[in-house]
Motif scaffolding. Structure first.
Motif, PDB file in Angstrom:
ATOM      1  N   GLU A  81       1.062  -1.186  -0.069  1.00  0.00           N
ATOM      2  CA  GLU A  81       0.024   0.186   0.012  1.00  0.00           C
ATOM      3  C   GLU A  81       0.568   1.161   0.154  1.00  0.00           C
ATOM      4  OE1 GLU A  81      -0.797  -2.815   1.846  1.00  0.00           O
ATOM      5  OE2 GLU A  81      -2.785  -2.924   2.008  1.00  0.00           O
ATOM      6  N   THR A  84       2.853   1.374  -3.248  1.00  0.00           N
ATOM      7  CA  THR A  84       2.101   2.415  -4.505  1.00  0.00           C
ATOM      8  C   THR A  84       1.508   3.365  -4.152  1.00  0.00           C
ATOM      9  OG1 THR A  84       0.205   1.089  -3.325  1.00  0.00           O
ATOM     10  CG2 THR A  84       1.025   0.196  -5.611  1.00  0.00           C
ATOM     11  N   THR A  85       1.052   3.952  -3.128  1.00  0.00           N
ATOM     12  CA  THR A  85       0.368   5.523  -2.528  1.00  0.00           C
ATOM     13  C   THR A  85       1.468   6.287  -3.551  1.00  0.00           C
ATOM     14  OG1 THR A  85      -0.209   4.675  -1.365  1.00  0.00           O
ATOM     15  CG2 THR A  85      -0.288   6.820  -1.096  1.00  0.00           C
ATOM     16  N   ILE A  87       4.059   5.623  -5.254  1.00  0.00           N
ATOM     17  CA  ILE A  87       4.374   5.555  -7.100  1.00  0.00           C
ATOM     18  C   ILE A  87       3.500   6.805  -7.887  1.00  0.00           C
ATOM     19  CG2 ILE A  87       3.653   4.237  -9.173  1.00  0.00           C
ATOM     20  CD1 ILE A  87       4.706   2.074  -7.717  1.00  0.00           C
ATOM     21  N   PHE A  88       1.836   6.428  -6.878  1.00  0.00           N
ATOM     22  CA  PHE A  88       0.605   7.244  -7.331  1.00  0.00           C
ATOM     23  C   PHE A  88       1.135   9.265  -7.323  1.00  0.00           C
ATOM     24  CE2 PHE A  88      -0.802   3.311  -8.805  1.00  0.00           C
ATOM     25  CZ  PHE A  88      -2.413   3.955  -9.583  1.00  0.00           C
ATOM     26  N   GLU A 104       3.658  -4.585 -13.399  1.00  0.00           N
ATOM     27  CA  GLU A 104       2.934  -3.663 -14.217  1.00  0.00           C
ATOM     28  C   GLU A 104       3.811  -2.066 -14.469  1.00  0.00           C
ATOM     29  OE1 GLU A 104       0.387  -2.835 -15.992  1.00  0.00           O
ATOM     30  OE2 GLU A 104      -0.059  -4.406 -16.114  1.00  0.00           O
ATOM     31  N   GLU A 108       4.596   0.189 -16.955  1.00  0.00           N
ATOM     32  CA  GLU A 108       3.887   1.484 -17.174  1.00  0.00           C
ATOM     33  C   GLU A 108       4.911   2.660 -17.403  1.00  0.00           C
ATOM     34  OE1 GLU A 108       1.211   3.739 -16.476  1.00  0.00           O
ATOM     35  OE2 GLU A 108      -0.052   1.210 -17.267  1.00  0.00           O
ATOM     36  N   LEU A 110       8.225   2.953 -15.504  1.00  0.00           N
ATOM     37  CA  LEU A 110       8.129   3.561 -14.362  1.00  0.00           C
ATOM     38  C   LEU A 110       9.840   3.360 -13.791  1.00  0.00           C
ATOM     39  CD1 LEU A 110       4.666   2.683 -12.219  1.00  0.00           C
ATOM     40  CD2 LEU A 110       5.878   5.297 -12.725  1.00  0.00           C
ATOM     41  N   SER A 413      -2.455 -11.342  -9.331  1.00  0.00           N
ATOM     42  CA  SER A 413      -3.413 -10.892  -8.098  1.00  0.00           C
ATOM     43  C   SER A 413      -4.149 -11.149  -7.788  1.00  0.00           C
ATOM     44  CB  SER A 413      -2.414 -10.076  -7.303  1.00  0.00           C
ATOM     45  OG  SER A 413      -2.612  -8.255  -8.333  1.00  0.00           O
ATOM     46  N   PRO A 414      -5.137 -10.310  -8.641  1.00  0.00           N
ATOM     47  CA  PRO A 414      -6.626 -10.148  -8.420  1.00  0.00           C
ATOM     48  C   PRO A 414      -7.612 -12.240  -8.657  1.00  0.00           C
ATOM     49  CG  PRO A 414      -5.746  -9.450 -10.271  1.00  0.00           C
ATOM     50  CD  PRO A 414      -4.694  -9.410 -10.241  1.00  0.00           C
ATOM     51  N   GLU A 417      -7.332 -14.486  -4.552  1.00  0.00           N
ATOM     52  CA  GLU A 417      -8.435 -14.905  -3.451  1.00  0.00           C
ATOM     53  C   GLU A 417      -9.735 -15.678  -3.472  1.00  0.00           C
ATOM     54  OE1 GLU A 417     -10.718 -10.595  -3.169  1.00  0.00           O
ATOM     55  OE2 GLU A 417     -10.055 -10.083  -4.906  1.00  0.00           O
ATOM     56  N   TYR A 418      -9.570 -16.243  -4.568  1.00  0.00           N
ATOM     57  CA  TYR A 418     -10.684 -16.663  -4.787  1.00  0.00           C
ATOM     58  C   TYR A 418      -9.840 -18.145  -5.290  1.00  0.00           C
ATOM     59  CZ  TYR A 418     -12.858 -13.260  -7.770  1.00  0.00           C
ATOM     60  OH  TYR A 418     -14.227 -11.815  -7.580  1.00  0.00           O
ATOM     61  N   ARG A 446     -12.056 -14.767 -15.066  1.00  0.00           N
ATOM     62  CA  ARG A 446     -12.386 -13.464 -15.355  1.00  0.00           C
ATOM     63  C   ARG A 446     -11.474 -12.304 -15.035  1.00  0.00           C
ATOM     64  NH1 ARG A 446     -15.416 -10.340 -11.997  1.00  0.00           N
ATOM     65  NH2 ARG A 446     -14.992 -12.119 -10.234  1.00  0.00           N
TER      66      ARG A 446
ATOM     67  N   PHE B 226     -15.211 -16.063   1.424  1.00  0.00           N
ATOM     68  CA  PHE B 226     -16.332 -14.466   1.203  1.00  0.00           C
ATOM     69  C   PHE B 226     -17.394 -14.447   2.430  1.00  0.00           C
ATOM     70  CE2 PHE B 226     -14.842 -16.032  -3.437  1.00  0.00           C
ATOM     71  CZ  PHE B 226     -13.448 -14.875  -3.168  1.00  0.00           C
ATOM     72  N   PHE B 240      -6.357  -0.011  -2.743  1.00  0.00           N
ATOM     73  CA  PHE B 240      -4.887  -0.331  -1.833  1.00  0.00           C
ATOM     74  C   PHE B 240      -3.934  -1.604  -2.020  1.00  0.00           C
ATOM     75  CE2 PHE B 240      -7.108   2.730   0.396  1.00  0.00           C
ATOM     76  CZ  PHE B 240      -6.497   3.965   0.349  1.00  0.00           C
ATOM     77  N   ARG B 242      -4.714  -3.026  -5.272  1.00  0.00           N
ATOM     78  CA  ARG B 242      -4.089  -3.689  -7.036  1.00  0.00           C
ATOM     79  C   ARG B 242      -5.231  -2.628  -7.084  1.00  0.00           C
ATOM     80  NH1 ARG B 242      -9.205  -7.536  -5.854  1.00  0.00           N
ATOM     81  NH2 ARG B 242      -7.843  -8.888  -5.005  1.00  0.00           N
ATOM     82  N   PHE B 243      -5.027  -1.499  -6.815  1.00  0.00           N
ATOM     83  CA  PHE B 243      -4.678   0.612  -6.730  1.00  0.00           C
ATOM     84  C   PHE B 243      -5.727   0.538  -7.686  1.00  0.00           C
ATOM     85  CE2 PHE B 243      -2.464   2.219  -3.577  1.00  0.00           C
ATOM     86  CZ  PHE B 243      -2.406   3.152  -3.792  1.00  0.00           C
TER      87      PHE B 243
END
Lengths: 451, 276
Positions: A81, A84-85, A87-88, A104, A108, A110, A413-414, A417-418, A446, B226, B240, B242-243
């Protein structure tokens, strides 16, 4: 006297052009706490995590007096966190230890590619997969440093006292390789009801749904892959994946070789079960032997545990499989050429053969072959009989590393959690292994590939 | 501009306006691109957001009702007590409100621990097998609800006590002379007279509870399967972890609209003037 002063002045004047060629610069360096024992740490004193950052910054500044290194310790929790904060906000550090590598950043624009700074010797010395981790679209962005992630997903720790009590031989050297059938035969004996009250006192092993690396390591036993070879789809619901997950569920519910409740556990639950003698087999590599030492000194475990390292059991048709991973340092984009040179120089300094060996005090294997040949990890000799042999077993195991999470330049990473949800569902038997993996693959495809 | 207005603008107004703007953009580290309603379409297509909305609604409905009921009961029981005793109990019930929610969550993690937790030790006395309270889809969200109800309500008790104290004692006496029993007095006299306080507590309680995050972050990370993923936790993940700031902002706007509607409905149902 006056003549001497003139000589000094003349010498200073002679040096002035050199000094002018090296402008004063400041480098910011972010790193999470690493409790590395530095050479200047007083005998018997335990490092807090700041010593390494301070020591390396000071040594580099001695070599480059025109450079000021500002190190910042960023705790593991919230590390991603914070980075990435920054970076942004357009204000990332110049040099960063990658805790959560995100390809990424490179895409990007960076990060600075390290290829122009890698020598032929570097390329041959760094372990191939360590260098490959930072490969994005043909360019490398990570100076490799530490090898492995404490050994999770790579190797197992066998409690030799419990193996002896159960009358089970540990798998033989040189690599302690064993098959699934040999593991099952051992697990049956290792699951013990010592007092005959009908309650299992010692389980062979523990499964924890929230322990991604180790669960995935088990799922790959029969040849399953997380992502296909093209890197275009999740394929864990293959016949091999379902068979592997059914194998895990059976170990818990059919055979009783692993405790129930794994759906609520994370990796620390498995570590705890090894440490308190509730499981004969735990997870991890050399680093985990050090954890036993640390926990014992902190009073978190009562008695020393003697362990040896072994690879995960394998299906003879598939062969041994392990998780290979590494970490290192990235250099963020620099406007100033000289500052870029010095940021790269600093990252090179941190990962040089001489300095990379400092990871030994943390029981990490390094990302350089030449340095690894000189590590002996003598400070954990109390917990395992022959440390060099265990190091060889560990290295032999991770030689069988596979692209565990798919291509290194793919951000999955997305989806993870699945994966955890699927493991929770399977381990609690709210879904069959087929249902759990089908649901995972559908949602992961997905979330990551948009299909 | 007055200093307070500046502070309000700097720390509230500007971030809110930015969040609204980000909801219509794809935000990358080096650029921002206008994407119109695409982020909102993604929110609607996100099955986890739908799941989070259901979890959060259920959590809010149960917690607000029980937490307010608890606060009302305790305030009603404290009302006849003398000042010192009442202050002692009010302080005791208020204590969790001044304790870090992270610390409270860590304590309850120990209570719910399947292996050596207090709750399993207690239910074990009655022969109940250990339960993975936070690892079971059927018990995880209710466990968080129980924690929230038990630990919450401190400030509500203080406010309700004040509201009860403001009711003229004459009204009780008249009701008693008219032959009304205590439950009738409670329902017909007390509840209508403390309606403004109840309205305030219901509205703020709903808004606060809809934003539940700390306990989920510390105790379950949205799991198992979930079952405890809430709206704000989803926003946190997108923002925070995956931004994806555009998507997260769109989720935040949806949350804002939902709480706005809920507050409006509550004002409509409960917002009547009370005079006494």
């Amino acid at each position: 006297m006056r003549r001497s002063a003139l000589k000094v002045l003349a010498a200073l004047l002679a040096l002035t052009p050199v000094a002018a060629a090296q402008p004063e610069i400041e480098l910011t360096w972010w790193i999470n706490p690493w409790r590395i024992v530095t050479p200047d740490l007083p005998e018997g004193q335990s490092p807090t995590g700041e010593e390494y950052a301070r020591y390396m910054s000071e040594r580099f500044m001695e070599l480059h007096p025109n450079v000021t290194v500002h190190y910042e310790l960023v705790p593991n929790a919230g590390f991603g966190e914070k980075v990435t904060t920054a970076i942004f906000a357009g204000n990332p550090p110049d040099v960063l230890k990658d805790l959560d590598w995100n390809p990424e950043w490179a895409r990007e624009g960076l990060l600075e590619p390290i290829d122009p700074y890698l020598t032929d010797e570097d390329r041959q010395d760094f372990l191939p997969y360590a260098l490959e981790k930072g490969n994005v679209d043909g360019q490398h962005y990570i100076w490799p440093w530490n090898n492995s992630n404490n050994g999770m997903g790579s190797t197992l720790l066998l409690n030799t006292a419990l193996f002896e009590e159960a009358g089970v031989e540990v798998p033989p050297l040189p690599d302690r390789s064993w098959t699934i059938d040999e593991f099952l035969a051992a697990a049956e004996k290792l699951t013990m009801d010592r007092d005959g009250d009908g309650t299992t006192d010692v389980y062979a092993i523990t499964f924890a749904a929230r322990d991604t690396e180790n669960m995935l390591a088990w799922l790959m036993r029969f040849g399953a892959k997380l992502i296909n070879d093209e890197g275009t789809a999740f394929v864990l619901n293959s016949e091999e994946g379902v068979r592997a997950l059914q194998f895990i569920v059976d170990l818990i519910y059919e055979y009783g070789y692993a405790p129930r409740g794994g759906e609520a556990l994370d990796v620390y639950g498995t570590i705890e079960n090894l440490h308190n003698g509730r499981a004969a087999i735990g997870y991890g590599g050399i680093y985990e032997i050090g954890r036993i030492d640390r926990y014992l000194k902190e009073g978190r475990i009562a008695d020393p545990i003697d362990v040896v390292i072994a690879p995960f059991p394998h299906d003879p048709e598939v062969g041994p499989i392990a998780y290979q991973t590494s970490g290192g340092f990235v250099v963020f984009k620099q406007e100033d050429d000289y500052k870029r040179e010095m940021a790269m120089e600093f990252a090179r300094f941190l990962t040089s053969r001489e300095n990379i060996k400092m990871l030994e005090s943390l029981l990490y294997i390094t990302a350089r072959r030449s340095a690894n040949a000189e590590l002996d990890f003598a400070n954990v000799a109390d917990y395992t009989d022959d440390v060099p042999t265990e190091v060889q077993v560990y290295q032999a195991a991770i030689d069988h590393g596979v692209p565990y999470f798919g291509p290194s330049d793919l951000d999955i990473s997305p989806a993870m959690e699945y994966f955890t949800a699927a493991m929770e569902a399977a381990l609690s038997r709210t879904k069959t292994p087929q249902q759990a993996l089908d649901d995972f693959v559908r949602e992961a495809n997905r979330a990551v590939f948009g299909n | 501009m007055a200093p307070q207005t500046l502070l309000f603008a700097a720390f509230f107004l500007v971030p809110v306006v930015i969040a609204f703007a980000l909801a219509f953009m794809e935000v990358r580290p080096t650029r921002m691109t206008w994407v119109g309603l695409e982020n909102f379409e993604r929110v609607l297509a996100d099955p986890l957001f739908g799941r989070a909305l259901i979890n959060t609604s259920l959590f809010t409905a149960v917690v607000v009702v029980f937490w307010l009921g608890k606060a009302l009961l305790i305030a009603y029981l404290l009302d006849p007590m003398n000042g010192t005793l009442q202050t002692f109990f009010k302080s005791a019930f208020y204590l969790p409100a001044v304790t870090s929610s992270i610390i409270i969550s860590l304590i309850w993690l120990w209570i719910f621990n399947p292996t050596f937790g207090l709750l399993n030790a207690f239910v074990g006395l009655f022969g109940v097998e250990p339960v993975a309270w936070l690892g079971n889809t059927g018990t995880a969200l209710p466990s968080l609800m129980v924690m929230q109800v038990v630990m919450g309500g401190g400030s509500s008790i203080v406010l309700l006590s004040a509201a009860l104290a403001r009711i003229p004692r004459d009204l009780y006496e008249v009701a008693l002379i008219d032959g009304a029993r205590r439950p009738t007095i409670f329902a017909k006299v007390i509840l209508p007279l403390i309606r403004p306080t109840l309205l305030y507590l219901v509205v703020t309680g709903t808004i606060n509870t809809f934003q539940v995050f700390d306990s989920v972050y510390v105790m379950t990370q949205g799991g198992p399967q979930f079952a405890t993923t809430t709206v704000v936790y989803r926003i946190y993940q997108e923002a925070f972890q995956r931004f994806d700031l555009g998507l997260a902002s769109a989720m935040a706007i949806v949350l804002f609209l939902i709480t706005l509607v809920l507050a409006a409905v509550q004002f409509r149902l409960l917002g009547q003037n009370v005079e006494y």
